[in-house]
Scaffold this active site. Sequence first.
Site, PDB file in Angstrom:
ATOM      1  N   ARG A   1      12.222 -25.818   1.222  1.00  0.00           N
ATOM      2  CA  ARG A   1      11.534 -24.630   0.693  1.00  0.00           C
ATOM      3  C   ARG A   1      11.241 -23.681   1.843  1.00  0.00           C
ATOM      4  NH1 ARG A   1      12.767 -26.623  -3.439  1.00  0.00           N
ATOM      5  NH2 ARG A   1      11.537 -26.965  -5.320  1.00  0.00           N
TER       6      ARG A   1
ATOM      7  N   GLY B   1       3.330  -0.383  13.287  1.00  0.00           N
ATOM      8  CA  GLY B   1       2.728  -1.367  12.379  1.00  0.00           C
ATOM      9  C   GLY B   1       1.270  -1.610  12.747  1.00  0.00           C
TER      10      GLY B   1
ATOM     11  N   ASP C   1       3.276  -8.826  17.825  1.00  0.00           N
ATOM     12  CA  ASP C   1       4.490  -9.395  18.432  1.00  0.00           C
ATOM     13  C   ASP C   1       4.276  -9.824  19.891  1.00  0.00           C
ATOM     14  OD1 ASP C   1       5.529  -8.612  16.020  1.00  0.00           O
ATOM     15  OD2 ASP C   1       6.621  -6.878  16.812  1.00  0.00           O
TER      16      ASP C   1
ATOM     17  N   GLU D   1      11.443 -14.526  12.459  1.00  0.00           N
ATOM     18  CA  GLU D   1      12.269 -13.653  11.612  1.00  0.00           C
ATOM     19  C   GLU D   1      13.511 -13.166  12.367  1.00  0.00           C
ATOM     20  OE1 GLU D   1      10.040 -10.143  10.533  1.00  0.00           O
ATOM     21  OE2 GLU D   1       9.665  -9.606  12.618  1.00  0.00           O
TER      22      GLU D   1
HETATM   23  O1  F6P Z   1       5.851  -4.970  15.048  1.00  0.00           O
HETATM   24  C1  F6P Z   1       5.063  -5.625  14.132  1.00  0.00           C
HETATM   25  C2  F6P Z   1       5.861  -6.109  12.964  1.00  0.00           C
HETATM   26  O2  F6P Z   1       4.986  -6.761  12.067  1.00  0.00           O
HETATM   27  C3  F6P Z   1       7.034  -7.023  13.305  1.00  0.00           C
HETATM   28  O3  F6P Z   1       6.647  -8.331  13.585  1.00  0.00           O
HETATM   29  C4  F6P Z   1       7.876  -6.887  12.074  1.00  0.00           C
HETATM   30  O4  F6P Z   1       9.226  -7.149  12.353  1.00  0.00           O
HETATM   31  C5  F6P Z   1       7.666  -5.443  11.676  1.00  0.00           C
HETATM   32  O5  F6P Z   1       6.458  -5.044  12.280  1.00  0.00           O
HETATM   33  C6  F6P Z   1       7.593  -5.194  10.194  1.00  0.00           C
HETATM   34  O6  F6P Z   1       7.517  -3.837  10.010  1.00  0.00           O
HETATM   35  P1  F6P Z   1       7.074  -3.101   8.675  1.00  0.00           P
HETATM   36  O7  F6P Z   1       5.583  -3.247   8.527  1.00  0.00           O
HETATM   37  O8  F6P Z   1       7.472  -1.697   8.881  1.00  0.00           O
HETATM   38  O9  F6P Z   1       7.792  -3.784   7.562  1.00  0.00           O
END
Ligand code: F6P
Length: 357
Positions: free
Chosen positions: A275, A12, A136, A231
Amino acid sequence: MKRRIGIITSGGDCPGLNAAIRGVARASYGMFDCEIIGIKDGFKGLIHCNYQVMTPRDFSGILVRGGTILGTSRTPFKKMRKIEEDNIDKVKCMIDNYEKMKLDCLITLGGNGTHKNANLLREEGLNVIALPKTIDNDIWGTDVTFGFHSAVDIATEVIDRIHTTADSHDRVMLVELMGHKAGWLTLHAGVAGGADVIIIPEIPYSIDKVIESLDRRHSSGKNFSILAVSEGAISVEESKLKKKELKKEREKMKFPSVSYRLAKEINGALGLETRVTIPGHQQRGGSPSPYDRILATKLGAYAAEMIANRDYGKTVSVVNNKLWATPLKEVAGKLKLVEKDNLLISTGKLVGASFGN
Ligand code: F6P
């Protein structure tokens, strides 16, 4: 002789990648005779020999730019040695292409998956130096990763903005933040944004405790509440399940994410209007904060010094405010999670935040 340095960004994206690339390039050009090869779109580019010979001009004006000028992709570590339908031996291709590009070393900028792939290439005999990037902040062996602080700024601003609308409408607002299995981003943005409840994966939540703390707050006259929810948050019951069982349970869950489930439970128990806001990939977008520009530049320049010294097989880390090179084999495959006794948790509690436990 000219040294040939390959640079790859993988996984990412996040703010600060370009600043780090620029740091490596500028410091390398300044220290030794070199040519920089930009490998396109992550490990996919190394597998398919998709690259571009860069010139110093390519690194101008990128310090403040978000994303990555090289492009990125996810190539999961568990699939690296797997031959899929395309019949490609990915590891062999990467080694062959490293030779074909006549690289002296490969600089990988990435998170946990990237560190595992980088270590695999190290084991295969390639000269690799890794740089820790991810919003992260969960890379083992470094106090901080670049991209994290920019994401904290963005997530905090989201919470700030949610405050005013929550107040106007007398609502309970849940802000779901990224971080995968780690709660660093939620913990930091939650405390910075004054969230009333902070739920992170490292502290499984009890729905009764969450409801109890909201009830107490609203009974004392407060008209709204903010929850910062990771998340990857899990309930106490879910924390007792094995990984596969949890996956199955989550597949059965009728809600798009854990925050929606929490919102429904809170509404059901207290009758308060709820919400959910999910800023999602905005947390990875835009220009890096000054903190991240500085951090990424420092880490990139340090990597160039390591190239100069042919100090390979390591990842650049920050330990007690000093730059350090940690062996890749120690970093790969380990997660840095929020410790139960983290100072920010106790501080958050002291100023009245509930962690749902
Ligand atoms: O590792 C970075 C991150 O943004 C995480 O926080 C998240 O769970 C994941 O990548 C989301 O991944 P993608 O961009 O593949 O949806």
